[in-house]
Scaffold this motif. Structure first.
Motif, PDB file in Angstrom:
ATOM      1  N   GLN A   1       2.314   1.913  -3.376  1.00 29.06           N
ATOM      2  CA  GLN A   1       1.271   2.311  -4.313  1.00 29.06           C
ATOM      3  C   GLN A   1       0.863   3.760  -4.109  1.00 29.06           C
ATOM      4  O   GLN A   1       0.679   4.517  -5.071  1.00 29.06           O
ATOM      5  CB  GLN A   1       0.066   1.381  -4.156  1.00 29.06           C
ATOM      6  CG  GLN A   1       0.345  -0.058  -4.579  1.00 29.06           C
ATOM      7  CD  GLN A   1      -0.735  -1.021  -4.122  1.00 29.06           C
ATOM      8  OE1 GLN A   1      -1.753  -0.609  -3.555  1.00 29.06           O
ATOM      9  NE2 GLN A   1      -0.525  -2.308  -4.346  1.00 29.06           N
ATOM     10  N   GLN A   2       0.761   4.184  -2.843  1.00 30.21           N
ATOM     11  CA  GLN A   2       0.291   5.533  -2.548  1.00 30.21           C
ATOM     12  C   GLN A   2       1.376   6.588  -2.720  1.00 30.21           C
ATOM     13  O   GLN A   2       1.109   7.671  -3.254  1.00 30.21           O
ATOM     14  CB  GLN A   2      -0.262   5.577  -1.120  1.00 30.21           C
ATOM     15  CG  GLN A   2      -1.523   4.748  -0.928  1.00 30.21           C
ATOM     16  CD  GLN A   2      -2.024   4.751   0.506  1.00 30.21           C
ATOM     17  OE1 GLN A   2      -1.324   5.168   1.431  1.00 30.21           O
ATOM     18  NE2 GLN A   2      -3.251   4.283   0.706  1.00 30.21           N
TER      19      GLN A   2
ATOM     20  N   TRP B   1       3.481   3.100  -7.601  1.00 31.93           N
ATOM     21  CA  TRP B   1       3.913   1.828  -8.175  1.00 31.93           C
ATOM     22  C   TRP B   1       2.810   0.789  -8.082  1.00 31.93           C
ATOM     23  O   TRP B   1       2.094   0.727  -7.086  1.00 31.93           O
ATOM     24  CB  TRP B   1       5.139   1.304  -7.425  1.00 31.93           C
ATOM     25  CG  TRP B   1       5.635  -0.018  -7.931  1.00 31.93           C
ATOM     26  CD1 TRP B   1       6.524  -0.230  -8.940  1.00 31.93           C
ATOM     27  CD2 TRP B   1       5.260  -1.325  -7.460  1.00 31.93           C
ATOM     28  NE1 TRP B   1       6.730  -1.578  -9.129  1.00 31.93           N
ATOM     29  CE2 TRP B   1       5.967  -2.282  -8.229  1.00 31.93           C
ATOM     30  CE3 TRP B   1       4.385  -1.775  -6.461  1.00 31.93           C
ATOM     31  CZ2 TRP B   1       5.835  -3.648  -8.031  1.00 31.93           C
ATOM     32  CZ3 TRP B   1       4.243  -3.153  -6.263  1.00 31.93           C
ATOM     33  CH2 TRP B   1       4.963  -4.069  -7.044  1.00 31.93           C
ATOM     34  N   LYS B   2       2.715  -0.040  -9.100  1.00 33.99           N
ATOM     35  CA  LYS B   2       1.851  -1.214  -9.035  1.00 33.99           C
ATOM     36  C   LYS B   2       2.355  -2.238 -10.056  1.00 33.99           C
ATOM     37  O   LYS B   2       2.964  -1.871 -11.072  1.00 33.99           O
ATOM     38  CB  LYS B   2       0.386  -0.872  -9.315  1.00 33.99           C
ATOM     39  CG  LYS B   2       0.113  -0.318 -10.699  1.00 33.99           C
ATOM     40  CD  LYS B   2      -1.377  -0.032 -10.860  1.00 33.99           C
ATOM     41  CE  LYS B   2      -1.673   0.509 -12.270  1.00 33.99           C
ATOM     42  NZ  LYS B   2      -3.125   0.776 -12.440  1.00 33.99           N
TER      43      LYS B   2
ATOM     44  N   THR C   1       0.822  -1.217   0.000  1.00 31.99           N
ATOM     45  CA  THR C   1       0.000   0.000   0.000  1.00 31.99           C
ATOM     46  C   THR C   1       0.853   1.263   0.000  1.00 31.99           C
ATOM     47  O   THR C   1       0.568   2.219  -0.729  1.00 31.99           O
ATOM     48  CB  THR C   1      -0.935   0.004   1.226  1.00 31.99           C
ATOM     49  OG1 THR C   1      -1.771  -1.156   1.194  1.00 31.99           O
ATOM     50  CG2 THR C   1      -1.803   1.251   1.234  1.00 31.99           C
TER      51      THR C   1
END
Length: 315
Positions: free
Chosen positions: A271-272, A276-277, A268
């Motif tokens: 990603q935040q 990135w994902k 998380t």
């Protein structure tokens, strides 16, 4: 950086990336690291060097500690000495940014699932213990010297050029070899262990993103989905229209002294903060690796049995 210009990794590096310039250095030799950093004067340093195969770390625990653990201290010391850093107040324009490859193996016997940046460590192998040492060393150099140093706690990241001793590549090679009639079986240990497997290309992109931030910090990268070794095997053999149960042999000798049962990432924060994902997930990754090994084992280098002889001990 490689340990000698004639090393296998040097030859592979030249073939895959002909524009890369190689520099000599050894994580067990401080002076060679100082020389390498001084010669190159890099903007960014990615310390991916380690004795990274977990079963080998049980057979060579002292070497694992020296390379995977103390090697991080030597790299950071090389950066500090060449940049003239004596405290957090040392002027910083000439300081390179440093990335340390931490590992999901640090979580080991997990205290919570999924695992994030605040999950306590409980490593279950000399490799995991050495990675914890390196991880905390990075934090200490960051806090004590003001160095831009980050650790990426990357969960298992795979690709068609993964080493054949690792279970994902062992399985993809095994499925391809059985399909092509080169082998009739594949020997494996624990099929119940679960891992969060992703594509190496996504994770390397994440490493670069970590060093592009204004402030250094540590991040977990992973897909957030765990799969068992059995699922890996079933999917790989199904990809070549085979039933894995007809070809896989369980061998207790291949099990670890202390197994890590489940690793699954909570990315998380990455990603935040990084945006990135992952872009490649498990099913596509396994298919990619099996297809690559079908091409490899069908190629001219296999006509003389060279690749098969090299991999025989693994099977």
């Amino acid at each position: 950086m490689v340990r000698g210009q004639n090393s296998p990794s040097a030859r592979c590096g030249r073939q895959v990336h002909p524009d890369v310039r190689l520099v000599n250095g050894d994580l067990m030799d401080q002076s060679s690291l100082i020389s390498a950093v001084d010669r190159v004067r890099p903007d960014e340093i990615y310390n991916l060097g380690a004795l990274s195969y977990v079963p080998t770390s049980w057979r060579q625990p002292n070497t694992t500690a020296e390379i995977t653990g103390t090697g991080v201290v030597r790299m950071l010391e090389a950066v500090r000495i060449v940049a003239g850093i004596t405290s957090s107040r040392t002027p910083g324009p000439s300081r390179p940014r440093f990335y340390q490859a931490s590992s999901s193996e640090m979580f080991g016997k997990v205290r919570e699932t999924p695992q994030n940046e605040l999950t306590p460590f409980h490593p279950r192998s000399p490799y995991g213990v050495a990675k914890v040492f390196g991880h905390y060393t990075v934090q200490n150099y960051r806090e004590s010297y003001g160095m831009y140093a980050v650790s990426g706690m990357l969960f298992n990241h795979e690709s068609p050029i993964r080493g054949p001793e690792f279970v994902t590549r062992k399985v993809s090679l095994g499925a391809a070899a059985v399909k092509l009639g080169l082998r009739d079986s594949l020997r494996l240990g624990n099929l119940m262990a679960e891992r969060d497997w992703g594509f190496a290309g996504d994770y390397v992109r994440g490493m670069s993103m970590m060093l592009a931030q204004d402030e250094p910090d540590d991040y977990v990268l992973g897909t957030g989905i765990a799969h068992s070794v059995r699922e890996l095997v079933e999917l790989a053999f199904a990809h070549v229209d085979l039933d894995w149960r007809d070809h896989v042999v369980l061998d207790e000798a291949l099990q670890r002294p202390a197994e890590v049962d489940l690793l699954c990432a909570d990315a998380t924060k990455a990603q935040q903060r990084l945006g990135w994902k992952p872009t490649v997930y498990f099913e596509e990754l396994v298919g990619m690796m099996v297809d690559s090994d079908l091409r490899l084992l069908s190629g001219p280098q296999c006509s003389e049995g060279g690749v098969i002889r090299e991999l025989a001990d693994l099977w």
